[in-house]
Design a protein around this motif. Structure first.
Motif, PDB file in Angstrom:
ATOM      1  N   ASP A 138      24.814   7.640 -19.713  1.00 54.27           N
ATOM      2  CA  ASP A 138      24.052   6.785 -20.623  1.00 54.27           C
ATOM      3  C   ASP A 138      22.753   6.315 -19.975  1.00 54.27           C
ATOM      4  OD1 ASP A 138      25.849   6.548 -22.963  1.00 54.27           O
ATOM      5  OD2 ASP A 138      27.212   5.678 -21.504  1.00 54.27           O
ATOM      6  N   ALA A 139      22.839   5.928 -18.694  1.00 51.29           N
ATOM      7  CA  ALA A 139      21.645   5.462 -17.994  1.00 51.29           C
ATOM      8  C   ALA A 139      20.612   6.573 -17.895  1.00 51.29           C
ATOM      9  CB  ALA A 139      22.019   4.938 -16.614  1.00 51.29           C
ATOM     10  N   HIS A 140      21.059   7.806 -17.645  1.00 51.49           N
ATOM     11  CA  HIS A 140      20.128   8.926 -17.558  1.00 51.49           C
ATOM     12  C   HIS A 140      19.472   9.200 -18.914  1.00 51.49           C
ATOM     13  CE1 HIS A 140      20.654  10.171 -13.414  1.00 51.49           C
ATOM     14  NE2 HIS A 140      21.970  10.128 -13.546  1.00 51.49           N
ATOM     15  N   ILE A 141      20.248   9.113 -19.989  1.00 59.62           N
ATOM     16  CA  ILE A 141      19.663   9.323 -21.320  1.00 59.62           C
ATOM     17  C   ILE A 141      18.629   8.249 -21.614  1.00 59.62           C
ATOM     18  CG2 ILE A 141      20.154   9.377 -23.802  1.00 59.62           C
ATOM     19  CD1 ILE A 141      22.912  10.530 -23.104  1.00 59.62           C
ATOM     20  N   TRP A 142      18.976   6.990 -21.321  1.00 56.78           N
ATOM     21  CA  TRP A 142      18.046   5.881 -21.542  1.00 56.78           C
ATOM     22  C   TRP A 142      16.766   6.063 -20.730  1.00 56.78           C
ATOM     23  CZ3 TRP A 142      16.773   1.675 -18.091  1.00 56.78           C
ATOM     24  CH2 TRP A 142      16.085   0.622 -18.705  1.00 56.78           C
ATOM     25  N   ALA A 162      21.443   0.941 -32.741  1.00 53.83           N
ATOM     26  CA  ALA A 162      20.524   0.881 -31.598  1.00 53.83           C
ATOM     27  C   ALA A 162      20.152   2.312 -31.255  1.00 53.83           C
ATOM     28  CB  ALA A 162      21.173   0.182 -30.413  1.00 53.83           C
ATOM     29  N   ILE A 163      18.890   2.660 -31.442  1.00 55.93           N
ATOM     30  CA  ILE A 163      18.445   4.035 -31.270  1.00 55.93           C
ATOM     31  C   ILE A 163      17.560   4.130 -30.034  1.00 55.93           C
ATOM     32  CG2 ILE A 163      17.259   5.979 -32.340  1.00 55.93           C
ATOM     33  CD1 ILE A 163      17.791   4.707 -35.060  1.00 55.93           C
ATOM     34  N   THR A 164      17.939   4.990 -29.098  1.00 53.38           N
ATOM     35  CA  THR A 164      17.085   5.272 -27.947  1.00 53.38           C
ATOM     36  C   THR A 164      16.007   6.238 -28.427  1.00 53.38           C
ATOM     37  OG1 THR A 164      18.951   4.983 -26.441  1.00 53.38           O
ATOM     38  CG2 THR A 164      17.008   6.115 -25.579  1.00 53.38           C
TER      39      THR A 164
END
Length: 366
Positions: free
Chosen positions: A41-45, A5-7
């Protein structure tokens, strides 16, 4: 080939088949089973973090050893590293050559990196990791709880920085996962913990983690009653990153108290230069951890019921976007979110760490 799964862009995740990492000397292939998500993780997403996209996220994780050089032994506790063994994996990458590393403070390495943040991480079926980063799960600890080993290590680092003493009163500001785990670890060491948060449900969890009292911010007139005969808490863990919370910590701290700042923010706090010298406060920062995942896992294994309560949501691998949207939904009470990857079969050594069926690990799982 393996599924990843790649952001790739702001709030966009693409599922792609990519080549499986090859075996390499000194490294093991890990079949990832569970990945816990955190605020980073939420900030990266949301493309609100200094990480370069595209990236495979996931830095709090557990899996089974898929392939490893025969005869290797984990130098930390003597457990043989063999295929099928459940392990938590430290995601931190450091140089071992800069001044902080040479001083034994590799958690603040000048060129520090982290799997799932600055390089590809665990939201993939297979991950290659150095054998020195593998930490066998304690016998009987459900594997999905092993994913809490990494955030547990962050909380334990903050606790250790505060030099807790049995019998003293500590104040934990913020009852998110780090604050809750810090409360649990402090209680284990005989510290009387008082916790504060805006959320009633989180404060209730803090009491399950051992807090003897809780209060909401803004109730300053009642604080004196909480300390008893003391003049204030002698240890404070600030886990929100909110400037006003840090200011409160300095204000209520007892003389000679230790204040550990583990919450992160780019904002500025306003402090009186009178309180710090007059009280001779120790202001301590805390970042990452000094390889404390094994110790954190042992505490989680002793308190599995409480640890399970921290996991409020679980999502399958193909529902990552829904998981991130849930994290950012202020209308929901969210603790730790765990992502379950396709590798869920229990075989061989993994059977000793029997998995709890999805949706049955705690009464508050959505």
């Amino acid at each position: 080939m393996m599924l990843t799964a790649i952001t790739t862009a702001k709030r966009r995740i693409d599922y792609r088949q990519v080549p499986t990492p090859p075996p390499a000397a000194g490294r093991a292939l890990i079949r990832v089973q569970h990945v816990a998500l955190c605020g980073t993780d939420a900030h990266i997403w949301d493309d609100d973090y200094p990480a370069d996209l595209p990236v495979i996220q996931g830095h709090e994780f557990v899996g089974l050893i898929e392939q490893i050089e025969p005869g290797l032994v984990d130098a930390r506790d003597g457990v043989p590293l063999v295929p099928g063994l459940p392990v938590a994996v430290s995601p931190m990458v450091y140089c071992n050559t800069c001044p902080p590393c040479l001083a034994g403070r590799f958690n603040i390495c000048e060129s520090i990196s982290c799997l799932g943040c600055y390089e590809d991480g665990a939201l993939a079926e297979i991950l290659s990791a150095p054998v020195s980063k593998l930490h066998p799960l304690p016998l009987g600890l459900p594997r999905y709880l092993g994913a809490l080993g990494e955030p547990g290590s962050i909380a334990m680092q903050a606790v250790n920085r505060g030099r807790p003493q049995a019998g003293e009163t500590a104040l934990v500001l913020g009852c998110g996962p780090i604050g809750l785990l810090a409360t649990l670890f402090l209680t284990e060491r005989g510290v009387r913990v008082i916790a504060s948060d805006l959320s009633e449900s989180r404060m209730a969890l803090a009491e399950e983690c051992g807090a003897v009292a809780t209060f909401a911010p803004g109730t300053g007139g009642q604080l004196g009653d909480l300390w008893g005969a003391a003049t204030g808490p002698t240890l404070i863990i600030e886990a929100t990153g909110v400037p006003a919370s840090f200011e409160t910590a300095v204000s209520v701290a007892a003389p000679t108290a230790r204040l550990v700042q583990v919450g992160i923010s780019g904002r500025q706090a306003l402090l009186s230069l009178r309180d710090l010298p007059f009280k001779e406060l120790d202001i301590l920062g805390s970042r990452n951890s000094l390889n404390l995942i094994p110790e954190a896992l042992e505490v989680l294994a002793r308190h599995q019921d409480v640890a399970a309560r921290l996991v409020t949501h679980r999502f399958p691998f193909d529902s990552l976007s829904a998981a991130f949207e849930t994290m950012l939904d202020s209308g929901q009470s969210v603790g730790k979110i765990v992502i379950d990857l396709p590798a869920t079969a229990v075989t061989g050594l993994a059977a000793a760490h029997q998995e709890t069926p999805l949706g049955q690990e705690s009464s508050n799982v959505s």
